[in-house]
Design a protein around this motif. Sequence first.
Motif, PDB file in Angstrom:
ATOM      1  N   TYR B  53       0.822  -1.196   0.000  1.00 11.88           N
ATOM      2  CA  TYR B  53       0.000   0.000   0.000  1.00 11.88           C
ATOM      3  C   TYR B  53       0.864   1.257   0.000  1.00 11.88           C
ATOM      4  CZ  TYR B  53      -3.502  -3.491   1.005  1.00 11.88           C
ATOM      5  OH  TYR B  53      -4.299  -4.605   0.947  1.00 11.88           O
ATOM      6  N   GLY B  54       1.977   1.216  -0.703  1.00 12.61           N
ATOM      7  CA  GLY B  54       2.789   2.405  -0.888  1.00 12.61           C
ATOM      8  C   GLY B  54       3.411   2.928   0.382  1.00 12.61           C
ATOM      9  N   GLY B  55       3.600   2.068   1.379  1.00 17.53           N
ATOM     10  CA  GLY B  55       4.245   2.524   2.605  1.00 17.53           C
ATOM     11  C   GLY B  55       3.280   3.025   3.654  1.00 17.53           C
ATOM     12  N   ARG B  56       2.014   3.006   3.320  1.00 20.40           N
ATOM     13  CA  ARG B  56       1.019   3.501   4.284  1.00 20.40           C
ATOM     14  C   ARG B  56       0.984   2.573   5.484  1.00 20.40           C
ATOM     15  NH1 ARG B  56      -4.542   2.775   3.785  1.00 20.40           N
ATOM     16  NH2 ARG B  56      -4.320   2.221   1.583  1.00 20.40           N
ATOM     17  N   ARG B  57       0.920   3.123   6.666  1.00 24.03           N
ATOM     18  CA  ARG B  57       0.990   2.338   7.897  1.00 24.03           C
ATOM     19  C   ARG B  57      -0.385   2.087   8.511  1.00 24.03           C
ATOM     20  NH1 ARG B  57       4.845  -0.645   8.054  1.00 24.03           N
ATOM     21  NH2 ARG B  57       4.914  -0.691  10.332  1.00 24.03           N
ATOM     22  N   ARG B  58      -1.378   2.834   8.119  1.00 28.93           N
ATOM     23  CA  ARG B  58      -2.739   2.630   8.612  1.00 28.93           C
ATOM     24  C   ARG B  58      -3.552   2.023   7.479  1.00 28.93           C
ATOM     25  NH1 ARG B  58      -4.584   4.372  13.259  1.00 28.93           N
ATOM     26  NH2 ARG B  58      -6.680   4.257  12.382  1.00 28.93           N
ATOM     27  N   ASP B 101     -10.990   8.193   8.879  1.00 26.75           N
ATOM     28  CA  ASP B 101     -10.300   8.059   7.597  1.00 26.75           C
ATOM     29  C   ASP B 101     -10.543   6.691   6.979  1.00 26.75           C
ATOM     30  OD1 ASP B 101      -6.920   7.437   8.940  1.00 26.75           O
ATOM     31  OD2 ASP B 101      -8.822   6.396   9.205  1.00 26.75           O
ATOM     32  N   THR B 103      -9.734   3.773   8.181  1.00 23.67           N
ATOM     33  CA  THR B 103      -8.769   2.736   8.564  1.00 23.67           C
ATOM     34  C   THR B 103      -9.041   2.268   9.992  1.00 23.67           C
ATOM     35  OG1 THR B 103      -7.137   4.315   9.412  1.00 23.67           O
ATOM     36  CG2 THR B 103      -7.056   3.790   7.070  1.00 23.67           C
ATOM     37  N   ASP B 108       1.905   0.184  13.190  1.00 14.59           N
ATOM     38  CA  ASP B 108       2.885   0.613  14.201  1.00 14.59           C
ATOM     39  C   ASP B 108       2.354   0.462  15.616  1.00 14.59           C
ATOM     40  OD1 ASP B 108       3.853   3.242  11.950  1.00 14.59           O
ATOM     41  OD2 ASP B 108       4.845   1.318  12.315  1.00 14.59           O
TER      42      ASP B 108
END
Lengths: 464, 140
Positions: B53-58, B101, B103, B108
């Motif tokens: 997901y392109g580095g997205r963490r949530r 949002d 999510t 993390d």
Amino acid sequence: MADKYIIHGAAFYGDGTSSAEATSDGGVGAWNNIDIFSGATPTYGSLNAGDVVYIRSKTSGGADITVTLSAAITLGSASATLTNRITWIIDGGTVWSGINGVLTYLNPADAQRTVNLRIHNDYIAEKQDALAVVFSLTGGNQLTMFNAAAGGSYVKNIMIDWGVAVLSNGCRATFGASTFENLHVKAGRIAVAIFAMDNSGFQATFINPNVELFATPGAGAIFYTASYTSHLVVGGRISGIGATSGQTIVAGGDNGTVELIGVAYPNTMTLSSPRAGSIGRTTAYGADGKSSSAQITRGGLLDSRTDDNYPTLSAVLPDSASTPWSWKLYPEGATKPAPLPVSISKIYTDTAAAKTITVELLVANAFAGIDTQSVWLSGSYINTSGQTVVFDTRANAPGTALATSTAAWSATTYGAISLLKRKISITTPSAIKQDTQVTLRLSVAAKSASANDLLFTCPDVQLT
Amino acid sequence: MPLFRATSPQGDATEYQAAHPEAVHLTAGWKLEELVTVEPAPDAPDPGPQPMYGGRRRLSKLEFIELMGDAAYVTILQLAKASIEVEAWVKKMELTTADSDGTSIDLDDPRTQAGVASIGTVLLGMGVVPADWAEGVLNG
């Protein structure tokens, strides 16, 4: 630190120290294999930190060079360092007069064969698109075509092309802390994003990117933020059949930011959505080719495009045509603690006097929840003693209806949306000092229930 | 011997091997390429697997399930029928409401990391996932 040369396909493998073809292996003359660009150790001579390597953009026989990828590849040399960089220049006639070709890295398969860039290497194509990364199939399954996530590079005039990949799940590119000048992207279907960021906390800078969208809008975005990353984009444009309604420009989250300065994109594209992850901030200036501004915050969208038939009142741009303009507000994510803010200011030039400050509004007639508690004015002015006086109009619960207005707006409709004239006024308790700034903030905490729940405001504050 | 691809002004392409290209293919209107293959440099850095997901963490719950993979997800559901602890973990994810949002899962979050690591150990022992599965999930 020296100039080195590559002429792919030359008869002999020189020592790299001359732009002429060598007359024997190991003799003075250009290297003859493009694989040095992707990390191969020269058979003769050496490639050292600080070197500038000129690559003839056609082979010795006069053909463009197409490297067919069978696996991922990394361009650049590991010998480069932060202070002694290696620069690769695809020559466009400066060294080899009249030779103006293209060096292409081609992926002909639906497989991950990423072209990666090494840190501390710079990549320059003298002619636009003379260094190209291309995917040639019509369908790609979430392929990362290009990866500059290592960062630390200056890249100029290259092209990334998956424009024919209009089927399947598409492709993407990833970036890190580098600067790309005149990047040309031909994108088909987008997997996640064209400009994705894989690492945290970096800024990628793009100057004059030319983004062409060849596929109809899909789920992917143009720019995608990751943890505390930043895209700074100056100039350039987004165009093509995909540059239309349904195509999002910015997505992602994790407090990443995107700033678009002078990037032109059609008024039908969606800049972003506050609901798209937890984006830090997105701003866009000059998207209409003039001096428009747009900003996405958690509260929603603020936009002042002059090419989308916004109703206007008295504010005009400082151009030769005195183009009227106004702010459109779409408080899609507004809440009481995080309203959609609009900053307005005006210099008061009359003699000192107490004045009534009025901000004119148009409110969509079906927009529920608009009252003096959910829409209010905050601000400050300088009194004749030089002191800052603050004020706000926000009503304690419950709010009352906003005052009606008879201001002569250019229209009271926006598309199919009917708009009601409203205003917010407050009289200053003391005189405003001449030639001082009155600073205002209009806050909208009423949340849009649909895309039709909009407001417009005129930035030309009335001081009467 | 070099491999050439010549594309005519009409867009027709032909490939051939020759010591030198045909002279006509060097004339105006023709696009002539020499097709080259190169070996990856032995010291080429491995960029590693690309985040999904392109580095997205949530992530949303569905994105998180996609990230775990079908084999792991199905096995977790099977384990939930026999283990209260696993069922509790699955239930906790089901009951989590999405933030504004959209999510629900934070890669993390220590609770997410502990949960993935723990279930990863079980799945690895069953041979359902490779040794780096948990790391891959938490890397996105």
